[in-house]
Write an enzyme that holds these catalytic residues in place. Structure first.
Site, mmCIF file in Angstrom:
data_model
loop_
_atom_site.group_PDB
_atom_site.id
_atom_site.type_symbol
_atom_site.label_atom_id
_atom_site.label_comp_id
_atom_site.label_asym_id
_atom_site.label_seq_id
_atom_site.Cartn_x
_atom_site.Cartn_y
_atom_site.Cartn_z
ATOM 1 N N CYS A 63 13.829 10.473 6.516
ATOM 2 C CA CYS A 63 13.598 10.164 7.936
ATOM 3 C C CYS A 63 14.862 10.356 8.756
ATOM 4 O O CYS A 63 14.806 10.751 9.906
ATOM 5 C CB CYS A 63 13.074 8.748 8.070
ATOM 6 S SG CYS A 63 14.039 7.574 7.134
ATOM 7 N N GLU A 70 9.931 16.932 14.336
ATOM 8 C CA GLU A 70 10.380 16.554 12.995
ATOM 9 C C GLU A 70 9.679 17.451 11.977
ATOM 10 O O GLU A 70 8.451 17.512 11.939
ATOM 11 C CB GLU A 70 10.029 15.091 12.708
ATOM 12 C CG GLU A 70 10.530 14.657 11.346
ATOM 13 C CD GLU A 70 10.172 13.225 10.995
ATOM 14 O OE1 GLU A 70 9.010 12.828 11.215
ATOM 15 O OE2 GLU A 70 11.052 12.504 10.504
ATOM 16 N N LYS A 105 0.840 -1.202 0.000
ATOM 17 C CA LYS A 105 0.000 0.000 0.000
ATOM 18 C C LYS A 105 0.875 1.252 0.000
ATOM 19 O O LYS A 105 1.476 1.613 1.008
ATOM 20 C CB LYS A 105 -0.928 0.038 1.221
ATOM 21 C CG LYS A 105 -2.156 0.841 0.881
ATOM 22 C CD LYS A 105 -2.637 1.901 1.813
ATOM 23 C CE LYS A 105 -1.934 3.034 2.348
ATOM 24 N NZ LYS A 105 -1.950 4.250 1.546
HETATM 25 P P1 NAD Z 1 2.133 8.675 7.295
HETATM 26 O O1 NAD Z 1 2.287 7.925 8.568
HETATM 27 O O2 NAD Z 1 1.106 9.711 7.221
HETATM 28 O O3 NAD Z 1 1.798 7.647 6.106
HETATM 29 C C1 NAD Z 1 2.594 6.540 5.827
HETATM 30 C C2 NAD Z 1 1.738 5.467 5.178
HETATM 31 O O4 NAD Z 1 0.781 5.016 6.121
HETATM 32 C C3 NAD Z 1 0.951 5.934 3.974
HETATM 33 O O5 NAD Z 1 0.861 4.885 3.032
HETATM 34 C C4 NAD Z 1 -0.406 6.208 4.575
HETATM 35 O O6 NAD Z 1 -1.446 6.135 3.620
HETATM 36 C C5 NAD Z 1 -0.524 5.101 5.587
HETATM 37 N N1 NAD Z 1 -1.445 5.354 6.704
HETATM 38 C C6 NAD Z 1 -1.858 6.534 7.210
HETATM 39 N N2 NAD Z 1 -2.693 6.330 8.240
HETATM 40 C C7 NAD Z 1 -2.801 4.999 8.413
HETATM 41 C C8 NAD Z 1 -3.506 4.166 9.327
HETATM 42 N N3 NAD Z 1 -4.269 4.658 10.294
HETATM 43 N N4 NAD Z 1 -3.371 2.826 9.219
HETATM 44 C C9 NAD Z 1 -2.573 2.297 8.279
HETATM 45 N N5 NAD Z 1 -1.906 3.027 7.368
HETATM 46 C C10 NAD Z 1 -1.996 4.366 7.440
HETATM 47 O O7 NAD Z 1 3.578 9.212 6.972
HETATM 48 P P2 NAD Z 1 4.019 10.083 5.716
HETATM 49 O O8 NAD Z 1 3.597 11.488 5.989
HETATM 50 O O9 NAD Z 1 3.586 9.444 4.444
HETATM 51 O O10 NAD Z 1 5.599 9.926 5.793
HETATM 52 C C11 NAD Z 1 6.409 10.772 6.496
HETATM 53 C C12 NAD Z 1 6.890 10.110 7.763
HETATM 54 O O11 NAD Z 1 7.552 8.895 7.486
HETATM 55 C C13 NAD Z 1 7.912 10.944 8.501
HETATM 56 O O12 NAD Z 1 7.579 10.991 9.879
HETATM 57 C C14 NAD Z 1 9.212 10.213 8.305
HETATM 58 O O13 NAD Z 1 10.159 10.431 9.284
HETATM 59 C C15 NAD Z 1 8.757 8.815 8.240
HETATM 60 N N6 NAD Z 1 9.740 7.990 7.545
HETATM 61 C C16 NAD Z 1 10.487 7.099 8.274
HETATM 62 C C17 NAD Z 1 11.440 6.324 7.653
HETATM 63 C C18 NAD Z 1 12.271 5.334 8.413
HETATM 64 O O14 NAD Z 1 12.867 4.465 7.803
HETATM 65 N N7 NAD Z 1 12.314 5.401 9.716
HETATM 66 C C19 NAD Z 1 11.635 6.431 6.280
HETATM 67 C C20 NAD Z 1 10.870 7.345 5.576
HETATM 68 C C21 NAD Z 1 9.908 8.108 6.217
#
Ligand code: NAD
Length: 486
Positions: A288, A388, A179
């Site tokens: 991240c 962040e 997804k």
């Molecule tokens: P997000 O949590 O909003 O979304 C991530 C994914 O989760 C998307 O596919 C989204 O549709 C899905 N999602 C959202 N709500 C959900 C729910 N309730 N249940 C299941 N899935 C759900 O994050 P984002 O804004 O897309 O990404 C940015 C964040 O990701 C930042 O905080 C960043 O630090 C983090 N990140 C971490 C890493 C790592 O390896 N640690 C790598 C890249 C990004």
């Protein structure tokens, strides 16, 4: 652009491309032009059910019976096919995310292919053990797949972060429902096309697009899914952990960060300045592990900040599709607003703005561009030092001695990565051991390799991606006892 001219993309379930059961679609916007570039199916729980059914059937079908080596060959073919299509996939990655085409084509797509290739090699090397138990028994272990894995990924490295999950999951014999984030679904769909082209059996890799709050949530709650591999925001990770408890799913979480990049007084200043800019401005800061807190020894702070500001002012955003561009568009309007809000907080709370600080225009009057931004004289309690931002905004903080640097570095809920700049090998090891972070870079920043583990300490999550460590998260161990008494 009128939606009638945009390409429609479907869900991949059981190797068939189909619209969402409701017929609903979602628009995908190019953040550099603000144009709608595609309409993807917006799935709901009925589509999730169908994908789970296909993924479960595949475990009991040809995929479940396939030899590990043959599985590895198929994953390896995905890597080859991805590189054959690298130009086209890189264009998609740049169009939906806004990152420079140079990064998509020469860094992200090859890294995703390398990840597939790496785990293809592991497929027939994941093995059990024979155990010398008491009594007259032959006791051995089998390392078996966990089952159906839901891979939920964010928008910053859409294809690469999908590969970090899909590659080990498939190599270990699981089936996957991928997804992607709503903003960046196109390269996950391209990966689905590749899976079909190389002959992955039906149901082995399914791609479901739709909002996280509904489709993501449906995946997390579905009893037919055995494991959630998630990368995204820390608050989403916490919600997933709570929801996954009801069905006791295995979960791995790669979450946010506020990583410190520490410059000691004896550092090679020019190298550290390059490292500080790569640390925060690579990937527009939507990384991240971005080195978003720069901790500088106060004895070199003035010189360092002057040089850093001068270098930052030379970096300007450009058209992401231009091969010369090194700094692209912020991935979405919402993220642009978030970044600008944090810049305002930095100004309001009294940090010194020494570079950037404004929305940018690349001459088209369109697109979500922002100037690379550096704040100096940041106090640890300021918002831009604690939260962040996930954008190109650096908060520079001074310290008086090495122990204060370590204390400040660790003074965060996060623990994803950290950098140290020093010419003193003893200090490098001393600091590296005391930092609470899953990755520590010494005299470098933002380097990755599929063979090296990556993941968080503290609220940056748990579980490791890449390397042999990830195999643990995609297998479970079965002990088999055989009575040998005659
Ligand atoms: P997000 O949590 O909003 O979304 C991530 C994914 O989760 C998307 O596919 C989204 O549709 C899905 N999602 C959202 N709500 C959900 C729910 N309730 N249940 C299941 N899935 C759900 O994050 P984002 O804004 O897309 O990404 C940015 C964040 O990701 C930042 O905080 C960043 O630090 C983090 N990140 C971490 C890493 C790592 O390896 N640690 C790598 C890249 C990004």
């Amino acid at each position: 652009m009128a939606t009638t001219t945009v390409e429609r993309k479907l869900l991949l379930i059981n190797n068939e491309w189909r619209p969402a059961s409701t017929g609903k679609t979602m628009e995908v916007v190019n953040p550099a032009t603000e144009e709608t570039i595609a309409a993807v199916a917006s799935a709901d729980s009925a589509d999730v059910d169908a994908a789970v059914k296909a993924a479960r059937a595949a475990l009991d079908g040809a995929w479940g019976r396939m030899s590990a080596r043959e599985r590895g060959r198929l994953v390896s073919r995905m890597a080859d096919r991805l590189m054959e299509k690298a130009d086209a996939v890189a264009r998609l990655e740049t169009q939906h995310n806004g990152k420079p085409i140079n990064e998509s084509r020469h860094i992200e797509i090859p890294a995703a292919a390398e990840c597939l290739e790496y785990y293809a090699g592991w497929a027939d090397k994941v093995m059990g053990e024979t155990i010398p138990v008491k009594g007259n028994h032959l006791t051995y272990t089998l390392r078996e797949p966990i089952g159906v894995v839901a891979a939920i990924v964010p928008w910053n490295f859409p294809l690469l972060l999908a590969a970090w999950k899909v590659a080990p999951a498939l190599a270990c014999g699981n089936t996957v429902i991928l997804k992607p984030a709503s903003q960046t679904p196109l390269t996950a769909i391209a990966l689905g096309e590749i899976a079909v082209e190389v002959g992955l059996p039906p149901g082995v890799l399914n791609v479901i697009t739709g909002p996280g709050s509904s489709v993501g949530q449906a995946l997390v709650e579905h009893p037919g899914i055995d494991k959630i591999a998630f990368t995204g925001d820390t608050s989403t990770g916490k919600a997933i952990m709570r929801s996954a408890a009801d069905t006791l799913k295995r979960i791995t979480l790669e979450l946010g960060g506020k990583s410190p990049n520490i410059v000691l007084a004896d550092a090679d200043i020019d190298a550290a300045i390059r490292g500080a800019t790569v640390g925060i401005f690579y990937g527009k800061g939507e990384v991240c592990a971005a080195g978003s807190r720069l901790l500088v020894d106060k004895s070199i702070k003035d010189e360092f900040i002057d040089k850093l500001a001068a270098r930052t002012k030379k970096m300007a955003p450009g058209d992401p599709m231009d091969p010369k561009t090194r700094f692209g568009a912020i991935a979405s309007k919402k993220q642009l607003e978030t970044v600008l809000k944090y810049i305002e907080a930095g100004k309001r709370e009294g940090a010194s703005l020494v570079a950037g600080g404004e929305r940018a225009d690349i001459g088209t009057g369109k697109g979500y561009f922002v100037q690379p931004t550096v704040f100096a004289d940041v106090k640890p309690e300021m918002t831009i030092s604690r939260e962040e931002i996930f954008g190109p905004v650096l908060a520079a903080i001074e310290f008086a001695d090495i122990d204060e640097a370590i204390a400040r570095a660790n003074d965060t809920q996060y623990g994803l990565a950290a950098g140290i700049w020093t010419r003193d090998i003893k200090k490098a090891h001393y600091v590296a051991r005391r930092l609470q972070a899953g990755t520590v870079w010494v005299n470098t920043y933002n380097v990755y390799d599929t063979a090296a583990p990556f993941g968080g300490y503290k609220q940056s999550g748990f579980g490791r991606e890449m390397s042999a460590h990830a195999l643990e998260h995609y297998t479970q161990v079965k002990s088999v006892w055989i009575d040998l008494n005659m």
